[in-house]
Design an enzyme around this catalytic site. Structure first.
Site, PDB file in Angstrom:
ATOM      1  N   THR A  71     -30.507   9.982  37.331  1.00 44.65           N
ATOM      2  CA  THR A  71     -32.332  10.422  37.018  1.00 44.65           C
ATOM      3  C   THR A  71     -32.297  11.265  35.733  1.00 44.65           C
ATOM      4  OG1 THR A  71     -31.462  11.279  39.432  1.00 44.65           O
ATOM      5  CG2 THR A  71     -33.183  12.197  38.184  1.00 44.65           C
ATOM      6  N   ASP A 109     -27.683   3.885  38.566  1.00 45.20           N
ATOM      7  CA  ASP A 109     -27.974   4.289  40.358  1.00 45.20           C
ATOM      8  C   ASP A 109     -26.296   4.783  40.313  1.00 45.20           C
ATOM      9  OD1 ASP A 109     -30.016   5.751  42.044  1.00 45.20           O
ATOM     10  OD2 ASP A 109     -27.486   5.957  42.700  1.00 45.20           O
ATOM     11  N   SER A 110     -26.425   5.788  40.120  1.00 40.20           N
ATOM     12  CA  SER A 110     -24.582   6.265  40.689  1.00 40.20           C
ATOM     13  C   SER A 110     -24.202   5.701  42.220  1.00 40.20           C
ATOM     14  CB  SER A 110     -23.709   7.405  40.118  1.00 40.20           C
ATOM     15  OG  SER A 110     -23.915   8.587  41.163  1.00 40.20           O
ATOM     16  N   SER A 111     -25.029   5.284  42.767  1.00 41.55           N
ATOM     17  CA  SER A 111     -24.130   4.945  44.093  1.00 41.55           C
ATOM     18  C   SER A 111     -24.085   3.137  44.402  1.00 41.55           C
ATOM     19  CB  SER A 111     -25.749   5.357  44.755  1.00 41.55           C
ATOM     20  OG  SER A 111     -26.434   6.351  45.565  1.00 41.55           O
ATOM     21  N   ASP A 115     -24.975  11.142  42.468  1.00 43.91           N
ATOM     22  CA  ASP A 115     -24.254  11.208  43.475  1.00 43.91           C
ATOM     23  C   ASP A 115     -22.051  10.591  43.834  1.00 43.91           C
ATOM     24  OD1 ASP A 115     -26.736  11.455  44.890  1.00 43.91           O
ATOM     25  OD2 ASP A 115     -26.944   8.951  44.553  1.00 43.91           O
ATOM     26  N   THR A 168      -8.752  16.165  55.093  1.00 45.35           N
ATOM     27  CA  THR A 168      -8.816  16.977  55.280  1.00 45.35           C
ATOM     28  C   THR A 168      -9.831  16.278  55.656  1.00 45.35           C
ATOM     29  OG1 THR A 168     -10.272  18.843  56.827  1.00 45.35           O
ATOM     30  CG2 THR A 168      -8.753  19.038  54.476  1.00 45.35           C
ATOM     31  N   GLN A 169     -11.050  17.061  56.521  1.00 43.21           N
ATOM     32  CA  GLN A 169     -12.321  15.988  56.597  1.00 43.21           C
ATOM     33  C   GLN A 169     -12.991  17.740  56.191  1.00 43.21           C
ATOM     34  OE1 GLN A 169     -14.041  15.716  59.981  1.00 43.21           O
ATOM     35  NE2 GLN A 169     -12.748  13.654  59.973  1.00 43.21           N
ATOM     36  N   CYS A 170     -12.538  19.205  56.032  1.00 46.54           N
ATOM     37  CA  CYS A 170     -13.210  20.444  55.581  1.00 46.54           C
ATOM     38  C   CYS A 170     -13.023  20.860  53.702  1.00 46.54           C
ATOM     39  CB  CYS A 170     -11.407  22.084  56.227  1.00 46.54           C
ATOM     40  SG  CYS A 170     -11.865  21.674  58.028  1.00 46.54           S
TER      41      CYS A 170
HETATM   42  N1  ASP Z   1     -29.137   8.717  42.685  1.00 40.44           N
HETATM   43  C1  ASP Z   1     -28.926   9.109  41.968  1.00 40.44           C
HETATM   44  C2  ASP Z   1     -28.160   8.780  41.173  1.00 40.44           C
HETATM   45  O1  ASP Z   1     -26.800   9.129  41.513  1.00 40.44           O
HETATM   46  C3  ASP Z   1     -28.688  11.182  41.765  1.00 40.44           C
HETATM   47  C4  ASP Z   1     -28.792  11.791  40.814  1.00 40.44           C
HETATM   48  O2  ASP Z   1     -29.133  10.756  39.938  1.00 40.44           O
HETATM   49  O3  ASP Z   1     -28.529  12.581  40.275  1.00 40.44           O
HETATM   50  O4  ASP Z   1     -27.823   8.159  40.047  1.00 40.44           O
END
Ligand code: ASP
Length: 339
Positions: free
Chosen positions: A13, A57-59, A90, A275-277
């Site tokens: 972003t 996009d980092s996803s 992300d 751990t999930q915590c």
């Molecule tokens: N979906 C975006 C990403 O991780 C969100 C961000 O930039 O914070 O690339």
């Protein structure tokens, strides 16, 4: 002498702007960075910038891209005093963790930052994040960098990268480092927590570019079925599995569950208990519900985050000769990722 900082724009972003015609978000041209942020001209820092040809996009992040970033750092390491990596939030914690393992004997700052709102928008958090990240990457004391590790800077706080977790998709303060203190706080002054910062290495930087992505995460929950557990444990080519457990490393004591894990371990699959915590650590054997894990050879992950565990497993699998060596590395604190 002005400090030299290299900005690497990977996407996310922060580097987006609204297209005047379509209204869609698109990456802006990083050659014209100062047009977007004129404040950068006031800096007493020699800034240079490189951008991914196709920002992502980092996803969409992949281990191959981590290798690309590590190589960019290696190529420019002797030319600059510090690095700022602009990255989507992300998967920023995963990238920061991976880079921490890939960059051995670091003696310069590598600061990842991003934003929740694009730089071009009025209420953006991106400007402050970027400006302070550059300030940190350029900061020196007695001619030496103050920070010499892979960090995330976000919303007035500097964190050890491999200790972070993105916990909030709404607030500007998106990250948490529950098991390690904040490394610096930006208020009126930029205050460093000197005793928490990693010591700079006096060895030559060693860049590791081998990663093995053949891992999986098995997150337990009450009612998880044998089918699902078996499917993950026996998935083809999987060399290691993060077992995301309750509390201090606990899970069901059902016979079929322990036997399934044991069978996988006997076949050579590494099971790594995390751990999930958000905070606290795995302590196998503290409760009866984790005692069996210790007996069958599950490796305790201490207070590692899942993000750092993913990166550490990929790194360790690719950089150890056998499971015994891998286990030794997993139990060792390699880059400040465990207490
Ligand atoms: N979906 C975006 C990403 O991780 C969100 C961000 O930039 O914070 O690339």
């Amino acid at each position: 002498m002005k400090s030299k900082v290299l900005l690497i724009y990977t996407g996310g972003t922060i580097g987006m702007m609204q297209d005047a015609k379509t209204g869609q978000l698109k990456p802006f041209d990083f050659k014209h960075l100062t047009e977007q942020i004129p404040e950068l001209n006031k800096f007493d820092v020699a800034l240079s910038a490189i951008s991914f040809e196709k920002p992502i996009d980092s996803s969409d992040m992949q281990p191959t891209v981590w290798v690309e970033i590590a190589r960019m750092i290696e190529k420019n390491y002797s030319k600059v005093d510090g690095f700022v990596i602009l990255h989507g939030s992300d998967t920023m914690s995963f990238t920061a963790s991976a880079l921490s393992f890939m960059l051995e004997s670091l003696s310069k700052p590598v600061i990842l930052t991003g934003s929740q709102l694009p730089i071009g928008t009025i209420r953006t958090d991106g400007k402050e994040n970027l400006i302070t990240a550059i300030e940190i990457a350029a900061a020196k004391k007695s001619g030496k960098p103050i920070v010499s590790e892979v960090c995330i800077y976000f919303e007035y706080q500097l964190y050890r990268g491999n200790r972070t977790h993105k916990y909030n998709a709404e607030h500007f303060q998106a990250f948490q480092s529950a098991n390690y203190p904040v490394l610096a706080e930006a208020g009126v002054h930029l205050k460093y927590n000197i005793s928490a910062l990693a010591k700079p290495s006096n060895k030559k930087l060693k860049v590791h570019t081998s990663l093995n992505p053949n891992i999986a995460i098995l997150k337990v929950f009450p009612g998880i079925t044998e089918n699902v557990v078996q499917a993950i444990l026996s998935s083809k080519n999987t060399k290691a599995i993060i077992l995301e457990t309750f509390g201090s490393g606990n899970a069901s004591t059902q016979k079929w569950f322990i036997e399934a894990l044991k069978k996988a371990i006997d076949k050579g699959v590494i099971i790594y208990n995390v751990t999930q915590c958000n905070a606290g650590a795995v302590e196998q054997g503290k409760y009866a519900t984790s005692a069996a894990f210790k007996k069958i050879g599950v490796i305790g992950g201490s207070d590692i985050t899942t993000e750092a565990a993913v990166a550490k497993l990929m790194f360790v699998l690719a950089n150890s000769k056998n499971n015994k060596e891998a286990e030794k590395l997993l139990k060792s604190n390699l880059r400040g990722e465990i207490s």
